[in-house]
Scaffold this active site. Structure first.
Site, PDB file in Angstrom:
ATOM      1  N   ASP A 271       0.816  -1.219   0.000  1.00  0.00           N
ATOM      2  CA  ASP A 271       0.000   0.000   0.000  1.00  0.00           C
ATOM      3  C   ASP A 271       0.857   1.281   0.000  1.00  0.00           C
ATOM      4  OD1 ASP A 271      -1.150  -2.333   1.244  1.00  0.00           O
ATOM      5  OD2 ASP A 271      -2.893  -1.137   1.816  1.00  0.00           O
TER       6      ASP A 271
ATOM      7  N   GLU B  81      -4.245   1.900  -2.730  1.00  0.00           N
ATOM      8  CA  GLU B  81      -5.539   2.319  -2.166  1.00  0.00           C
ATOM      9  C   GLU B  81      -5.418   3.501  -1.206  1.00  0.00           C
ATOM     10  OE1 GLU B  81      -7.561  -0.083   0.602  1.00  0.00           O
ATOM     11  OE2 GLU B  81      -5.912  -0.079   2.016  1.00  0.00           O
ATOM     12  N   ASN B  82      -4.184   3.800  -0.719  1.00  0.00           N
ATOM     13  CA  ASN B  82      -4.001   4.888   0.247  1.00  0.00           C
ATOM     14  C   ASN B  82      -3.192   6.042  -0.323  1.00  0.00           C
ATOM     15  OD1 ASN B  82      -3.493   2.079   2.068  1.00  0.00           O
ATOM     16  ND2 ASN B  82      -5.075   3.472   2.819  1.00  0.00           N
TER      17      ASN B  82
ATOM     18  N   HIS C  81     -10.417   0.975   0.360  1.00  0.00           N
ATOM     19  CA  HIS C  81     -10.497   2.432   0.153  1.00  0.00           C
ATOM     20  C   HIS C  81     -10.681   2.815  -1.316  1.00  0.00           C
ATOM     21  CE1 HIS C  81      -9.682   3.362   4.297  1.00  0.00           C
ATOM     22  NE2 HIS C  81      -8.537   2.692   4.280  1.00  0.00           N
TER      23      HIS C  81
ATOM     24  N   HIS D   8      -6.112  -8.647  -0.172  1.00  0.00           N
ATOM     25  CA  HIS D   8      -6.223  -7.434   0.633  1.00  0.00           C
ATOM     26  C   HIS D   8      -7.116  -7.726   1.835  1.00  0.00           C
ATOM     27  CE1 HIS D   8      -5.671  -3.091   1.001  1.00  0.00           C
ATOM     28  NE2 HIS D   8      -6.877  -3.102   1.549  1.00  0.00           N
TER      29      HIS D   8
ATOM     30  N   HIS E 261      -2.937  -4.425   3.031  1.00  0.00           N
ATOM     31  CA  HIS E 261      -3.940  -3.826   3.922  1.00  0.00           C
ATOM     32  C   HIS E 261      -3.439  -3.613   5.345  1.00  0.00           C
ATOM     33  CE1 HIS E 261      -7.832  -2.676   5.635  1.00  0.00           C
ATOM     34  NE2 HIS E 261      -7.650  -3.600   6.565  1.00  0.00           N
TER      35      HIS E 261
ATOM     36  N   HIS F  71      -0.328  -3.053   6.354  1.00  0.00           N
ATOM     37  CA  HIS F  71       0.712  -2.027   6.322  1.00  0.00           C
ATOM     38  C   HIS F  71       1.964  -2.386   7.117  1.00  0.00           C
ATOM     39  CE1 HIS F  71      -2.047   1.555   4.934  1.00  0.00           C
ATOM     40  NE2 HIS F  71      -2.390   0.411   4.366  1.00  0.00           N
TER      41      HIS F  71
HETATM   42 FE   FE2 Z   1      -4.054   0.109   2.984  1.00  0.00          FE
HETATM   43 FE   FE2 Z   2      -7.109  -1.565   3.010  1.00  0.00          FE
END
Ligand code: FE2
Ligand code: FE2
Length: 281
Positions: free
Chosen positions: A10, A41-42, A70, A154, A179, A181
């Protein structure tokens, strides 16, 4: 010649974008990477992705973007999800959700690679369908001539990611978790020939709680009073994994973690983050 696939965890906010910009081109040259797959996604303000940022990280060397819960936080990405073959939505969302459940792209060496992602159901906020059945559907639709397949799992729960990995063992070349991290130390080849890691970790600021300012998250957790979870800036790293795959059989040959330090930054946001009322939530 083995195919070399670099997977990035991510990408979180401006610090994550910067470290990918700083370190990815060198890693691609150093390891003769054929394909880069990144979860983004971030990437916009810590939550969601915009068309502008999708195009930017494509110029940094990312070939295919995967996403997660996200995905739709910045609505600006919807036309890109509908039009580009270089970005996929989780395959187990509703069938009418914007985006494609998988893609097939060709490397410079002419190898076709399928890429898809699935969302976990355990401790996840976004309701989704059965990820096991969704992966089966994707693999049935991928043309038989495509031997190499990459899957982003994820999910929050280690158990669910590992179970999906074993379920798809031998049917995907490379599977990586995202997801949470935080990188895990279990990069390996499963018995059926799939490369697997439970979580790649993020490309972002590690002096934080999962990329967000640690003071804000600790205050929230010790007081229950809502806090703005701004993106952090300290100890920026790129985290991912590099897999070698036999392009003839699709079987993985090796899987190693990759980690690279970024330059220090004290700026968590810039205009590309597309911040607006409620946009980060
Ligand atoms: Fe994430
Ligand atoms: Fe996520």
């Amino acid at each position: 010649m083995p195919l070399r696939i670099l997977c990035l965890g991510d990408i979180v906010g401006r610090p994550g974008r910067q470290v990918v910009h700083q370190r990815l081109p060198g890693l691609v040259r150093q390891h003769n990477v054929d394909l880069v797959v990144a979860n983004a996604e971030n990437i916009a303000g810590g939550s969601g992705i915009t068309a502008n940022l999708f195009h930017k990280i494509r110029t940094y060397g990312v070939d295919v973007v995967t996403l997660g819960d996200h995905i739709y936080k910045k609505f600006d990405i919807v036309p890109t999800l509908q039009n580009s073959e270089r970005i996929v939505r989780p395959a187990n969302l509703a069938s009418s959700a914007a985006g494609r459940p998988f893609t097939v792209v060709s490397t410079n060496s002419g190898v076709n690679v399928a890429v898809f992602c699935v969302l976990g159901r355990i401790f996840m906020n976004l309701p989704s369908d059965d990820p096991f059945a969704a992966a089966d559907r994707v693999l049935q639709q991928v043309p038989g001539s495509v031997r190499v397949c990459v899957c982003d799992i994820h999910a929050e729960a280690t158990s669910e990611k590992t179970a999906i990995g074993h379920y798809l063992d031998g049917r995907c070349s490379v599977m990586f978790g995202t997801h949470t991290h935080v990188p895990t130390a279990d990069a390996r080849i499963l018995p059926g020939g799939s490369a697997f890691i439970t979580d790649l970790g993020m490309c972002g600021p590690y002096d934080s709680v999962l990329g967000r300012r640690k003071d804000r998250v600790v205050k929230f957790m010790t007081t229950n009073m809502p806090q703005p979870f701004d993106v952090a800036t300290g100890d920026v790293r790129l985290c991912g994994a590099l897999a070698e795959v036999d392009p003839e059989t699709g079987r993985a040959i090796s899987m190693v973690r990759i980690e690279a330090q970024g330059e220090a930054t004290d700026q968590a946001y810039d205009a590309d983050d597309a911040r607006g009322p409620g946009a980060d939530k």
